[in-house]
Design an enzyme around this catalytic site. Structure first.
Site, PDB file in Angstrom:
ATOM      1  N   ASP A 191     -37.030  50.446 -68.164  1.00 46.97           N
ATOM      2  CA  ASP A 191     -36.204  49.583 -67.317  1.00 46.97           C
ATOM      3  C   ASP A 191     -36.630  49.708 -65.863  1.00 46.97           C
ATOM      4  O   ASP A 191     -35.837  49.461 -64.953  1.00 46.97           O
ATOM      5  CB  ASP A 191     -34.730  49.959 -67.479  1.00 46.97           C
ATOM      6  CG  ASP A 191     -33.802  48.900 -66.892  1.00 46.97           C
ATOM      7  OD1 ASP A 191     -32.644  49.237 -66.577  1.00 46.97           O
ATOM      8  OD2 ASP A 191     -34.252  47.738 -66.735  1.00 46.97           O
TER       9      ASP A 191
ATOM     10  N   LYS B 108     -41.503  46.076 -63.973  1.00 43.37           N
ATOM     11  CA  LYS B 108     -41.908  45.427 -65.238  1.00 43.37           C
ATOM     12  C   LYS B 108     -43.425  45.470 -65.446  1.00 43.37           C
ATOM     13  O   LYS B 108     -43.881  45.495 -66.569  1.00 43.37           O
ATOM     14  CB  LYS B 108     -41.383  43.991 -65.290  1.00 43.37           C
ATOM     15  CG  LYS B 108     -39.878  43.881 -64.982  1.00 43.37           C
ATOM     16  CD  LYS B 108     -39.013  44.914 -65.712  1.00 43.37           C
ATOM     17  CE  LYS B 108     -37.657  45.094 -65.061  1.00 43.37           C
ATOM     18  NZ  LYS B 108     -36.927  46.273 -65.564  1.00 43.37           N
TER      19      LYS B 108
ATOM     20  N   ASP C 284     -36.049  46.718 -71.520  1.00 47.79           N
ATOM     21  CA  ASP C 284     -35.117  45.759 -70.928  1.00 47.79           C
ATOM     22  C   ASP C 284     -35.903  44.634 -70.242  1.00 47.79           C
ATOM     23  O   ASP C 284     -37.080  44.802 -69.895  1.00 47.79           O
ATOM     24  CB  ASP C 284     -34.219  46.466 -69.888  1.00 47.79           C
ATOM     25  CG  ASP C 284     -33.071  45.569 -69.421  1.00 47.79           C
ATOM     26  OD1 ASP C 284     -32.579  45.785 -68.300  1.00 47.79           O
ATOM     27  OD2 ASP C 284     -32.679  44.651 -70.174  1.00 47.79           O
ATOM     28  N   ASN C 285     -35.272  43.492 -70.062  1.00 45.28           N
ATOM     29  CA  ASN C 285     -35.792  42.401 -69.224  1.00 45.28           C
ATOM     30  C   ASN C 285     -37.081  41.746 -69.697  1.00 45.28           C
ATOM     31  O   ASN C 285     -37.884  41.305 -68.866  1.00 45.28           O
ATOM     32  CB  ASN C 285     -36.013  42.899 -67.784  1.00 45.28           C
ATOM     33  CG  ASN C 285     -34.825  43.611 -67.234  1.00 45.28           C
ATOM     34  OD1 ASN C 285     -34.883  44.801 -66.931  1.00 45.28           O
ATOM     35  ND2 ASN C 285     -33.716  42.892 -67.104  1.00 45.28           N
TER      36      ASN C 285
ATOM     37  N   GLU D  58     -27.832  40.652 -67.364  1.00 44.40           N
ATOM     38  CA  GLU D  58     -26.559  41.316 -67.048  1.00 44.40           C
ATOM     39  C   GLU D  58     -25.656  40.451 -66.159  1.00 44.40           C
ATOM     40  O   GLU D  58     -26.084  39.899 -65.167  1.00 44.40           O
ATOM     41  CB  GLU D  58     -26.809  42.682 -66.365  1.00 44.40           C
ATOM     42  CG  GLU D  58     -27.809  42.693 -65.243  1.00 44.40           C
ATOM     43  CD  GLU D  58     -29.217  43.037 -65.697  1.00 44.40           C
ATOM     44  OE1 GLU D  58     -29.561  42.745 -66.844  1.00 44.40           O
ATOM     45  OE2 GLU D  58     -29.974  43.550 -64.882  1.00 44.40           O
TER      46      GLU D  58
END
Ligand code: 76T
Ligand code: MG
Length: 214
Positions: free
Chosen positions: A141, A144, A169-170, A199
């Site tokens: 997380d 990236k 994540d993401n 989120e």
């Protein structure tokens, strides 16, 4: 000088949560970020997916790359069995300072080791510094564009074993296109996408779960 968003988040926890109660810390952060000011926690919706993967894996040793304010650190640590350990890596000292206080407020400091510094420097030191043989679970997380190099580094350092679960994540927003390509095209991973939302928003995002096959 004014406060920072992480500092305001900490204040909201101290005001609205109960010391030693991780669930109330999670709820206080989610309420604050949904109704007062957005922040880049994994959040309540993707958090439920994180919870379910964690319960399935039940890791003895877990790694988190990107602590931020400690929201997902608390989500992970609260589900760990007694004696299990979570190592979380944060590069930004201001984030780390707030995260330590939020993790302590939740009463989870004995299960969590927060290490400050860049993942690229710290991953090669995990075995010698923390006596880690390999990780059962890794939550990605952080920046990236670090997902691929750090996954390769974990492989090269022998920190992944047959069955280690990576959860990223993401992968849609902000996105980690190279990472998706890497784990989906590799014969060394079995990957699965969990569709969700960014989120506290209606924007699509998701988590990619990848099992290392050795
Ligand atoms: O970018 C993100 N998070 C990573 C991040 C970001 C900033 C600083 C750090 C500093 N921490 C750090 C750095 C390097 C590190 N190396 N090893 C540890 C380590 C730790 C980390 C992110 C963004 C959005 C988002 C923003 C805006 C928007 F419109 C939509 C979505 C949503 C998320 O859920 C996100 O997770
Ligand atoms: Mg994130």
């Amino acid at each position: 000088t004014g406060s920072t968003r992480p500092q305001r988040m900490l204040k909201a926890v101290q005001k609205n949560a109960t010391k030693g109660d991780p669930e109330s810390v999670i709820s206080a952060i989610d309420y604050y970020c949904r109704h007062k000011e957005w922040a880049m926690n994994v959040g309540d919706e993707k958090g439920l997916i994180l919870d379910s993967v964690l319960t399935e894996v039940n890791p003895s040793t877990a790694l988190e790359l990107g602590t931020y304010c400690g929201y997902s650190t608390v989500r992970i640590a609260r589900l760990l069995s007694p004696g299990s350990k979570l190592i979380t890596v944060e590069f930004n000292p201001d984030f780390a300072a707030v995260a330590r206080q939020i993790i302590a407020y939740a009463g989870l400091q004995d299960k969590v080791t927060l290490v400050e510094g860049p993942s690229g420097d710290l991953i090669p030191k995990m075995k010698e510094r923390f006596g880690i043989k390999s990780f059962d679970f890794v939550f990605l997380d952080h920046w990236k564009d670090r997902y691929v190099p750090d996954t390769k580094l974990l492989e090269d350092c022998g920190l992944l074993r047959k069955g280690t679960v990576l959860l990223a994540d993401n992968v849609i927003c902000p996105g980690a296109p190279e990472y998706l390509k890497y784990v989906k095209n590799s014969a060394h991973y079995e990957s699965q996408y969990y569709k969700s939302n960014l989120e506290y928003t209606k924007v699509e995002d998701g988590l990619e779960k990848s099992v290392f096959l050795g």
